[in-house]
Design an enzyme around this catalytic site. Structure first.
Site, PDB file in Angstrom:
ATOM      1  N   GLU A  27      -4.000  -3.815  -6.733  1.00 25.79           N
ATOM      2  CA  GLU A  27      -4.054  -2.705  -7.589  1.00 25.79           C
ATOM      3  C   GLU A  27      -5.538  -1.810  -6.332  1.00 25.79           C
ATOM      4  OE1 GLU A  27      -5.596  -2.765 -11.207  1.00 25.79           O
ATOM      5  OE2 GLU A  27      -4.160  -4.652 -11.890  1.00 25.79           O
TER       6      GLU A  27
ATOM      7  N   SER B 261       0.699  -1.624  -0.315  1.00 28.41           N
ATOM      8  CA  SER B 261       0.311   0.223   0.089  1.00 28.41           C
ATOM      9  C   SER B 261       0.566   1.159  -0.161  1.00 28.41           C
ATOM     10  CB  SER B 261      -1.017  -0.049   1.028  1.00 28.41           C
ATOM     11  OG  SER B 261      -1.980  -1.247   1.504  1.00 28.41           O
TER      12      SER B 261
END
Ligand code: CAA
Length: 389
Positions: free
Chosen positions: A373, A142
């Protein structure tokens, strides 16, 4: 199947003939080529190599790329429709398709040089080669700016060192877009994205991941030891790598949202069918209100997700800002995939818990759509930043 971009001035829920054709072609392909063996491939963690090759021949691997570079010249709406159909049957095949289309081909076509497009985009769009997008690292998921992989500037080339993790198409790709830090003092403005070819000296494919879901997709770590990458393989100006990755992921999130939608709609269709066949207490289970309520909720969530995804795709096709819409669509569709697939298992009862029923796999496949993603938490950050700005 080629479609020109048109500006549309009114709200219209009808698909064009070309879009319907694409959806039908993807649906038929998935039924004919992906359904047979999908359970066995999941069990054996087998990448659907032959099927992906056929997807390339049919134009599914470079759908939005201009025909000039061997692509289908289609819009994002058509792409979303195709991903949904492929994902209804085999989410392992669809993630390979999504990464190749949205992250690799789109990134190269939008930001690559003419030489990079000729050399790398053309075979990727034609489906002759597969691409991989390499951003994540053991310590940078992240928090994507915390890149440890380095691309040291050596004048006419970069020297790349480091490790990438959880890379989709890791061992099957031949062309890798690799994000690496060149100048640590410049933080994210010192990051570059380089095109690395399979076979370059010092580049090795590492461990294959043993995953909960999308077990047929090819997920590996990658190792780079003094890999010499020519300067002409850098995408964009020096320091553009992080913006490149973020901009490319904006579109990628529409693809993953469509994958989540496909998992949800596939699981829903199976549960609906099963509910009409399975009898308890003297009648089909769909005649029990408890099951009807579940089906109604599943339908509502799927329709909501579909509208959000089509809106994001429509905005992108019309050149509007779609970042907020894409993140919201991905956040919601991935939540819906998990809820609907879990309810589909519940409707199947004991049968839903065993591997010979597709819903068991779909429930496992759904989870990744909340992680890759950009996790759901990252999508919330993107959404909050957009609505507060
Ligand atoms: N679009 C375009 N540019 C963006 C952007 C976006 N959505 N988000 C950030 N940027 C730009 C910013 O404008 C800024 O650039 P400038 O300084 O030039 O203005 C730069 O990026 C840094 O932005 P931030 O200061 O906001 O960076 P941050 O560290 O606070 O957070 C983040 C950024 C949104 C959390 C980002 O790190 C992120 O998206 N993380 C998730 C990473 C991710 O999605 N990984 C997926 C791996 S790929 C994968 O999963 C593929 C697969 O296999 C299926």
């Amino acid at each position: 199947m080629i479609m020109e971009k048109k500006s549309q001035n009114s709200l219209n829920f009808h698909l064009s003939e070309e879009q319907i054709e694409v959806r039908t072609a993807a649906r038929e392909f998935a039924q004919r080529e992906l359904l047979p063996g999908v359970i066995e491939r999941d069990n054996a963690q087998k990448f659907p190599a032959e099927q992906v090759k056929k997807m390339g021949e049919l134009g599914f691997m470079g759908m939005m790329v201009s025909p000039k570079y061997n692509g289908g010249g289609m819009d994002t709406v058509s792409y979303v429709l195709a991903i949904e159909e492929i994902s209804k049957i085999d989410a392992s095949a669809s993630v390979c398709m999504s990464v190749n289309n949205s992250l690799v081909c789109w990134g190269l076509e939008t930001f690559g040089t003419e030489e990079q497009k000729e050399k790398y985009l053309k075979p990727l769009a034609a489906g002759e080669k597969i691409g991989a997008f390499c951003l994540s690292e053991p310590e940078a998921g992240s928090d994507a700016t915390s890149q440890c992989t380095t691309a040291q500037d050596m004048g006419d080339h970069y020297l790349v060192n480091g490790i990438k993790n959880w890379i989709t198409n890791g061992s099957t790709a031949s062309i890798y877009l690799v994000v690496a830090q060149t100048d640590v003092d410049k933080k994210h403005k010192g990051i570059n994205c380089l095109i690395i070819e399979r076979g370059m000296e010092g580049f090795e494919v590492g461990r294959k991941e043993d995953k909960m879901g999308i077990r047929g997709s090819d997920t590996h770590s990658l190792m780079f030891t003094n890999v010499k990458v020519p300067k002409e393989n850098r995408i964009g100006a020096d320091g553009f790598g992080f913006t490149f990755a973020m901009t490319t992921l904006n579109g990628g999130r529409i693809g993953i949202a469509a994958q989540a939608l496909g998992i949800a709609s596939g699981a829903y269709e199976l549960a609906l069918k099963y509910s009409k066949e399975r009898k308890t207490f003297g009648k089909p289970i769909c005649d029990h209100q408890g099951i009807q309520f579940k089906l109604a909720e599943m339908y509502m969530k799927i329709e909501g997700a579909r509208l959000m995804i089509l809106k994001a795709a429509f905005l992108k096709d019309n050149g509007d800002d779609f970042v907020l819409a894409a993140s919201a669509a991905k956040l919601y569709a991935s939540q819906v995939a998990n809820e609907v697939a879990t309810e589909a298992v519940q409707i199947h009862g004991g049968y839903g818990y065993v591997k010979e029923f597709h819903v068991e796999r779909m429930m496992r496949d759904a989870k990744i759509t909340q992680i890759y993603e950009g996790t759901s938490e990252i999508q919330k950050i993107v959404i909050a930043r957009s609505i507060l700005k």
